[in-house]
Design an enzyme around this catalytic site. Structure first.
Site, mmCIF file in Angstrom:
data_model
loop_
_atom_site.group_PDB
_atom_site.id
_atom_site.type_symbol
_atom_site.label_atom_id
_atom_site.label_comp_id
_atom_site.label_asym_id
_atom_site.label_seq_id
_atom_site.Cartn_x
_atom_site.Cartn_y
_atom_site.Cartn_z
ATOM 1 N N ARG A 12 10.892 13.145 8.690
ATOM 2 C CA ARG A 12 11.462 12.926 7.347
ATOM 3 C C ARG A 12 12.046 14.246 6.870
ATOM 4 O O ARG A 12 11.320 15.175 6.511
ATOM 5 C CB ARG A 12 10.408 12.424 6.371
ATOM 6 N N GLY A 67 12.531 -3.283 1.124
ATOM 7 C CA GLY A 67 13.845 -3.447 0.507
ATOM 8 C C GLY A 67 13.879 -4.319 -0.729
ATOM 9 O O GLY A 67 14.942 -4.482 -1.326
ATOM 10 N N TYR A 96 -4.865 2.838 8.543
ATOM 11 C CA TYR A 96 -4.197 3.250 9.776
ATOM 12 C C TYR A 96 -5.306 3.444 10.799
ATOM 13 O O TYR A 96 -6.439 3.772 10.441
ATOM 14 C CB TYR A 96 -3.481 4.593 9.586
ATOM 15 N N ARG A 151 8.551 0.842 -3.397
ATOM 16 C CA ARG A 151 9.099 1.933 -4.220
ATOM 17 C C ARG A 151 9.402 1.580 -5.682
ATOM 18 O O ARG A 151 9.198 2.430 -6.553
ATOM 19 C CB ARG A 151 10.355 2.484 -3.558
ATOM 20 N N THR A 204 -2.123 -1.160 9.499
ATOM 21 C CA THR A 204 -0.704 -0.824 9.631
ATOM 22 C C THR A 204 -0.490 -0.249 11.019
ATOM 23 O O THR A 204 -1.125 0.735 11.402
ATOM 24 C CB THR A 204 -0.312 0.197 8.543
ATOM 25 N N GLN A 249 -5.899 -1.185 2.998
ATOM 26 C CA GLN A 249 -5.003 -0.902 4.143
ATOM 27 C C GLN A 249 -5.526 0.291 4.927
ATOM 28 O O GLN A 249 -5.940 1.300 4.359
ATOM 29 C CB GLN A 249 -3.587 -0.617 3.627
ATOM 30 N N SER A 301 -4.085 1.919 -0.254
ATOM 31 C CA SER A 301 -3.855 2.689 0.972
ATOM 32 C C SER A 301 -5.118 3.464 1.354
ATOM 33 O O SER A 301 -5.862 3.921 0.486
ATOM 34 C CB SER A 301 -2.705 3.676 0.748
ATOM 35 N N PRO A 330 0.830 -1.207 0.000
ATOM 36 C CA PRO A 330 0.000 0.000 0.000
ATOM 37 C C PRO A 330 0.861 1.253 0.000
ATOM 38 O O PRO A 330 1.814 1.351 0.764
ATOM 39 C CB PRO A 330 -0.788 -0.109 1.319
ATOM 40 N N HIS A 378 8.317 -0.627 7.199
ATOM 41 C CA HIS A 378 7.737 0.484 6.438
ATOM 42 C C HIS A 378 8.755 1.037 5.423
ATOM 43 O O HIS A 378 8.815 2.237 5.164
ATOM 44 C CB HIS A 378 7.296 1.591 7.402
HETATM 45 C C1 LIG Z 1 5.413 6.712 -1.146
HETATM 46 C C2 LIG Z 1 5.069 5.686 -0.121
HETATM 47 C C3 LIG Z 1 3.841 5.734 0.521
HETATM 48 C C4 LIG Z 1 3.505 4.768 1.466
HETATM 49 N N1 LIG Z 1 2.262 4.795 2.020
HETATM 50 C C5 LIG Z 1 1.886 3.790 2.844
HETATM 51 C C6 LIG Z 1 0.562 3.736 3.337
HETATM 52 O O1 LIG Z 1 -0.275 4.581 3.033
HETATM 53 N N2 LIG Z 1 0.258 2.708 4.169
HETATM 54 C C7 LIG Z 1 1.157 1.729 4.534
HETATM 55 O O2 LIG Z 1 0.825 0.812 5.277
HETATM 56 N N3 LIG Z 1 2.417 1.768 4.057
HETATM 57 C C8 LIG Z 1 2.796 2.759 3.218
HETATM 58 N N4 LIG Z 1 4.068 2.770 2.713
HETATM 59 C C9 LIG Z 1 5.000 1.658 3.042
HETATM 60 C C10 LIG Z 1 4.851 0.513 2.022
HETATM 61 O O3 LIG Z 1 3.616 -0.129 2.134
HETATM 62 C C11 LIG Z 1 5.945 -0.550 2.221
HETATM 63 O O4 LIG Z 1 5.950 -0.976 3.564
HETATM 64 C C12 LIG Z 1 7.344 -0.029 1.859
HETATM 65 O O5 LIG Z 1 7.291 0.836 0.746
HETATM 66 C C13 LIG Z 1 8.248 -1.216 1.530
HETATM 67 O O6 LIG Z 1 9.565 -0.813 1.342
HETATM 68 P P1 LIG Z 1 10.216 -0.596 -0.110
HETATM 69 O O7 LIG Z 1 9.530 0.587 -0.719
HETATM 70 O O8 LIG Z 1 11.630 -0.295 0.214
HETATM 71 O O9 LIG Z 1 10.028 -1.853 -0.885
HETATM 72 C C14 LIG Z 1 4.428 3.747 1.789
HETATM 73 C C15 LIG Z 1 5.669 3.715 1.153
HETATM 74 C C16 LIG Z 1 5.988 4.657 0.213
HETATM 75 C C17 LIG Z 1 7.326 4.567 -0.486
#
Ligand SMILES: Cc1cc2nc3c(=O)[nH]c(=O)nc-3n(C[C@H](O)[C@H](O)[C@H](O)COP(=O)(O)O)c2cc1C
Length: 386
Positions: free
Chosen positions: A172, A309, A137, A331, A163, A135, A114, A85, A276
């Site tokens: 950040r 990752g 919060y 990402r 989450t 997903q 999300s 998400p 995250h």
């Molecule tokens: C731009 C962005 C927005 C995100 N928004 C959410 C979100 O709304 N809810 C959530 O549970 N995780 C969110 N995440 C975390 C992702 O679900 C995930 O845990 C994380 O991107 C995994 O790591 P990686 O990007 O290095 O693969 C977000 C991540 C990014 C990069």
């Protein structure tokens, strides 16, 4: 039609997509996607730790035909991965959410929507032909969460993810420096950023400024406040969500074996091991380090999802070997879209699927479901056998 999308010819690796996306996107939005908490090291540590896991090549096996299909929650998907998400995706490029939904259909994989998505949960469910997971919060105002769960149930969602790793948001630095807020405040710095990225700015103006659409369409009129505290969320909250949601419940953002046991006891259907993507506790361990410990304590049958990752098909194999049942990508999807829209996303997925299939064959296997810790080379990791 998603079938007509041609994989981008501009992209040959995820790193390359990242560099292209950095050029095409306003700095503020590239940094929002790319950035992490505090000193920004943990997202790199996540991938570095995955890289440290080396696999053992096996030869003289017939690996001509390889099966990548994987069942999760009794549904058969074509691949052992889906989309993590991500809030405010359309900031990366107009219609990014829709591109994700369409790829989930094309590849028959789940896409996590999300709570802060820029397309409503209803539209995402429709576009993904039912492959969306929602997903959430848990905010102080639980009524909004319950409203979204009701909306999700009504439209047919089968899976909800809560989450839990953002009770308080870690600093950040890049977002602070760029003045990134939702809704946006446009001052001279942001104006310059948009003016120097005219293609993004004009396409976004033309398609409409991205908004967190589940909030916009809320009957209770909830406003999205990115830094809103979720600090009072506790075990009682989990109990309330569990009894309100009849579908499958995933708890995302778990890194502690002790928490994992308790979450299982509270009746969650799966746990998502994740830090995250390094966007929360800056000083946490890499997510892959936590995975085998959690697998060990929960036993081999409890459903475990992993993210944080993943940057290649090989990383997916590594996570499966470390005890994950299913893997989510974050990402890299946004890098692909940022680099070259729907074609960029298609290309990223083609790269990952190709690597996944090849890695499977080169470790001597023909079925993704047969991966276990035996494929890991180092003796050290054999100690983590599950
Ligand atoms: C731009 C962005 C927005 C995100 N928004 C959410 C979100 O709304 N809810 C959530 O549970 N995780 C969110 N995440 C975390 C992702 O679900 C995930 O845990 C994380 O991107 C995994 O790591 P990686 O990007 O290095 O693969 C977000 C991540 C990014 C990069």
């Amino acid at each position: 039609m998603s079938e007509n999308i041609k994989p981008s010819k501009k992209i040959y690796s995820i790193d390359e997509a990242r560099i292209l996306a950095k050029k095409r996107l306003p700095k503020m939005f590239f940094d929002f996607v790319d950035g992490s908490a505090g000193d920004e090291k943990l997202s790199e540590i996540n991938s570095f730790s995955l890289d440290q896991i080396r696999l053992e090549p096996k030869v003289l096996r017939n690996v001509e035909k390889r099966n990548l299909k994987k069942k999760f929650f009794e549904v058969e998907y074509n691949y052992p991965f889906g989309f993590a998400p991500m809030g405010m995706c359309n900031l990366t490029w107009p219609n990014a959410d829709k591109m994700l939904a369409k790829e989930s259909v094309y590849n028959n994989i789940p896409t996590c929507v999300s709570m802060a998505s820029t397309t409503t949960l209803e539209k995402m469910y429709e576009l993904s032909l039912g492959r969306s997971w929602l997903q959430l919060y848990i905010f102080q105002d639980e009524n909004f969460v319950m409203e979204l769960l009701e909306r999700a149930e009504k439209i047919g969602y089968q899976v909800a993810i809560i989450t839990v790793d953002v009770p308080i948001q870690f600093r950040r630095a890049k977002d602070d420096k760029n003045g990134f807020t939702v809704p946006f405040k446009i001052g001279p710095r942001q104006f310059f950023d948009f003016a120097t990225h005219p293609i993004w700015s004009l396409s976004t103006l033309f398609s409409g400024i991205p908004k967190p659409m589940n909030y916009v369409t809320s009957k209770k009129g909830n406003k999205f406040v990115r830094s809103e505290s979720r600090g009072s969320t506790d075990w009682e909250t989990l109990k309330r969500i569990r009894s309100a949601w009849k579908g499958k419940l995933v708890v995302k953002g778990v890194m502690s074996p002790e928490d994992a046991i308790k979450i299982k006891e509270e009746g969650a259907d799966a746990i998502q091991v994740s830090n995250h993507g390094g966007r929360q506790l800056e000083s946490a361990t890499s997510a892959i380090d936590a995975l085998p410990l959690i697998r060990k304590i929960l036993g081999k049958d409890f459903p475990l999802i992993f993210d944080s990752g993943i940057r290649s098909g090989g990383d997916i194999v590594r996570a499966l070997a470390f005890g994950a049942d299913y893997v989510m990508i974050g990402r890299p999807l946004m890098y692909g879209i940022g680099a070259d829209g729907a074609n960029g996303l298609r290309r990223i997925l083609d790269i990952i699927k190709g690597e996944l299939s090849t890695t499977l064959g080169l470790v001597g296997l023909t079925d993704i479901n047969k991966i276990n810790s035996d494929i890991i080379a180092e003796k050290f990791f054999k100690d983590l056998k599950y």
